[in-house]
Design an enzyme around this catalytic site. Structure first.
Site, mmCIF file in Angstrom:
data_model
loop_
_atom_site.group_PDB
_atom_site.id
_atom_site.type_symbol
_atom_site.label_atom_id
_atom_site.label_comp_id
_atom_site.label_asym_id
_atom_site.label_seq_id
_atom_site.Cartn_x
_atom_site.Cartn_y
_atom_site.Cartn_z
ATOM 1 N N HIS A 69 0.825 -1.219 0.000
ATOM 2 C CA HIS A 69 0.000 0.000 0.000
ATOM 3 C C HIS A 69 0.857 1.267 0.000
ATOM 4 O O HIS A 69 1.898 1.340 0.653
ATOM 5 C CB HIS A 69 -1.043 -0.001 1.114
ATOM 6 C CG HIS A 69 -0.526 0.052 2.516
ATOM 7 N ND1 HIS A 69 -0.273 1.233 3.157
ATOM 8 C CD2 HIS A 69 -0.246 -0.920 3.413
ATOM 9 C CE1 HIS A 69 0.132 0.981 4.396
ATOM 10 N NE2 HIS A 69 0.168 -0.319 4.573
ATOM 11 N N ASP A 186 6.012 1.412 7.091
ATOM 12 C CA ASP A 186 4.684 0.895 6.743
ATOM 13 C C ASP A 186 4.052 1.839 5.724
ATOM 14 O O ASP A 186 3.581 2.902 6.086
ATOM 15 C CB ASP A 186 3.857 0.807 8.029
ATOM 16 C CG ASP A 186 2.435 0.337 7.830
ATOM 17 O OD1 ASP A 186 2.099 -0.087 6.712
ATOM 18 O OD2 ASP A 186 1.661 0.399 8.801
ATOM 19 N N GLU A 220 -5.432 1.590 2.271
ATOM 20 C CA GLU A 220 -5.239 0.455 3.178
ATOM 21 C C GLU A 220 -5.393 0.859 4.629
ATOM 22 O O GLU A 220 -5.977 0.141 5.434
ATOM 23 C CB GLU A 220 -3.843 -0.162 2.948
ATOM 24 C CG GLU A 220 -3.672 -1.536 3.605
ATOM 25 C CD GLU A 220 -3.362 -1.505 5.094
ATOM 26 O OE1 GLU A 220 -3.584 -2.519 5.780
ATOM 27 O OE2 GLU A 220 -2.899 -0.457 5.596
ATOM 28 N N GLU A 221 -4.860 2.037 4.981
ATOM 29 C CA GLU A 221 -4.836 2.434 6.398
ATOM 30 C C GLU A 221 -6.229 2.686 6.979
ATOM 31 O O GLU A 221 -6.378 2.828 8.182
ATOM 32 C CB GLU A 221 -3.946 3.672 6.597
ATOM 33 C CG GLU A 221 -2.453 3.413 6.363
ATOM 34 C CD GLU A 221 -1.788 2.546 7.440
ATOM 35 O OE1 GLU A 221 -2.483 2.026 8.316
ATOM 36 O OE2 GLU A 221 -0.555 2.392 7.366
ATOM 37 N N ASP A 240 3.347 -6.330 3.577
ATOM 38 C CA ASP A 240 3.121 -5.236 4.528
ATOM 39 C C ASP A 240 3.963 -5.536 5.768
ATOM 40 O O ASP A 240 4.475 -6.645 5.937
ATOM 41 C CB ASP A 240 1.624 -5.155 4.860
ATOM 42 C CG ASP A 240 1.197 -3.762 5.292
ATOM 43 O OD1 ASP A 240 2.051 -2.998 5.790
ATOM 44 O OD2 ASP A 240 0.000 -3.454 5.163
ATOM 45 N N HIS A 320 3.325 2.151 13.413
ATOM 46 C CA HIS A 320 2.446 3.337 13.440
ATOM 47 C C HIS A 320 2.974 4.456 14.332
ATOM 48 O O HIS A 320 2.257 5.401 14.641
ATOM 49 C CB HIS A 320 0.993 2.973 13.805
ATOM 50 C CG HIS A 320 0.236 2.401 12.627
ATOM 51 N ND1 HIS A 320 -1.120 2.180 12.642
ATOM 52 C CD2 HIS A 320 0.660 2.015 11.399
ATOM 53 C CE1 HIS A 320 -1.507 1.689 11.474
ATOM 54 N NE2 HIS A 320 -0.436 1.576 10.707
HETATM 55 ZN ZN ZN Z 1 0.622 -1.333 6.391
#
Ligand code: ZN
Length: 344
Positions: A69, A186, A220-221, A240, A320
């Protein structure tokens, strides 16, 4: 397999330095197109701007997908305070406790950019009793613009409006011994893995076993990246970040194959084939369950697509937040990707 690690790291840095909070695809699409063109591939898009690089296989009767992503966590301006600071809504799962003090860029819909900094309403222990204890959340963390503006009107006069995107400056750092520390590993690390695999195939004149689509999604998030998949794709592998937690066998040095995420076990046979592909490639790997986690692959199943879903990726610490990975884990991810794409 001899993976070009300096290409891998420089591509990753370029992608990370290009802002792409959920749904903001304008800046990164030309970057994807230029990396593809450099290797002799073309990019196509669907109506949600998911980018696809399609490579013909030896066997054209089947099509598989490798998805990474392109979107990251970020914000939108939701309002302007009377003192000229910007109120925000998060796009994706921002942890407000770890963003205070970060530099940001505001991207207006008119094409201007303005820098600023994320601050807490009670920003200084010298001035406020509760600066250390005030909860950091959407209602207490604002953007302080690097401009001489003290009123909402002055901010609007700059051209900033509600609905403008706000991207965090990611602070890419790589150490001499291969640790990479920054936001948005990410999933820009996986995008870079896709380009490193495409480069390896182009330079060695290798064809995938089956038609292979390298996809880059933009939602995606928020759980919607893989929800639409072109009908010809019968296997969908999300690449991912791998979660490192109390139960993990994986590390920052491994590629980890995900057996189950928060919502579903991944396809049994396809996951077993990924394990076999990792064995064949001789890469350091692990198999783990990812706890509070979803991917484009489980989103593809939830979207009602008729396909087998699986996922793997590089171990990432502190996901994150300001994340940490290691070049060895990212290299192992490319090796597993190539082993699966070239041999099935
Ligand atoms: Zn991700």
């Amino acid at each position: 397999m001899n993976i070009d690690l300096s290409y891998l790291v420089s591509t990753m840095k370029h992608l990370i330095d290009t802002p792409s909070p959920v749904g903001y695809y304008d800046a990164i699409k030309p970057v994807i197109e230029s990396y593809a063109a450099e290797l002799g591939y073309t990019v196509t898009y669907d109506n949600r701007d998911t980018a696809y690089i399609t490579v013909e296989g030896h066997d054209t009767s089947k099509t598989v997908c490798i998805s990474a992503h392109a979107d990251t966590l970020g914000f939108m301006v939701r309002g302007i305070n009377p003192d000229g600071t910007l109120r925000l809504r998060a796009v994706g799962g921002i942890n407000f406790a770890n963003v205070e003090g970060e530099n940001v860029t505001v991207h207006t819909r008119g094409g201007q950019t303005f820098t600023g900094m994320l601050v807490c309403a009670h920003h200084s222990a010298h001035a406020f009793d509760d600066a250390k204890t005030m909860e950091r959340n959407e209602n207490t963390v604002f953007v302080l613009l690097d401009q001489h503006v003290k009123t909402a009107e002055a901010v609007r006069a700059l051209g900033i409006r509600n609905g403008d995107y706000v991207a965090i400056v990611p602070r890419f750092t790589v150490t001499d011994n291969g640790y990479i520390k920054c936001r948005f590993i990410d999933d820009k690390a996986a995008m870079a893995c896709s380009f490193a695999a495409l480069k390896y195939m182009a330079e060695n004149r290798l064809k995938p076993k089956y038609n292979t689509v390298f996809a880059f999604s933009f939602y995606e998030e928020i759980g919607l990246g893989g929800i639409y998949v072109p009908a010809e794709i019968s296997e969908y592998v999300a690449v991912d970040i791998a979660i490192l937690g109390p139960d993990s066998d994986g590390s920052e040095q491994t590629v980890t194959i995900c057996a189950k995420d928060a919502s579903m076990p991944y396809d049994y046979g396809l996951t077993n084939r990924l394990i076999a592909a990792a064995e064949r490639a001789g890469c350091r790997y692990a198999v783990d369950l990812f706890y509070r986690y979803g991917s484009d692959a489980s989103q593809a199943i939830k979207g009602g697509n008729n396909l087998r879903a699986a996922a793997f990726g590089m171990g990432v610490y502190s996901s994150h937040g300001v994340e940490r990975a290691h070049v060895e884990g990212i290299e192992n991810t490319v090796k597993l990707m190539l082993s699966y794409v070239l041999e099935g």
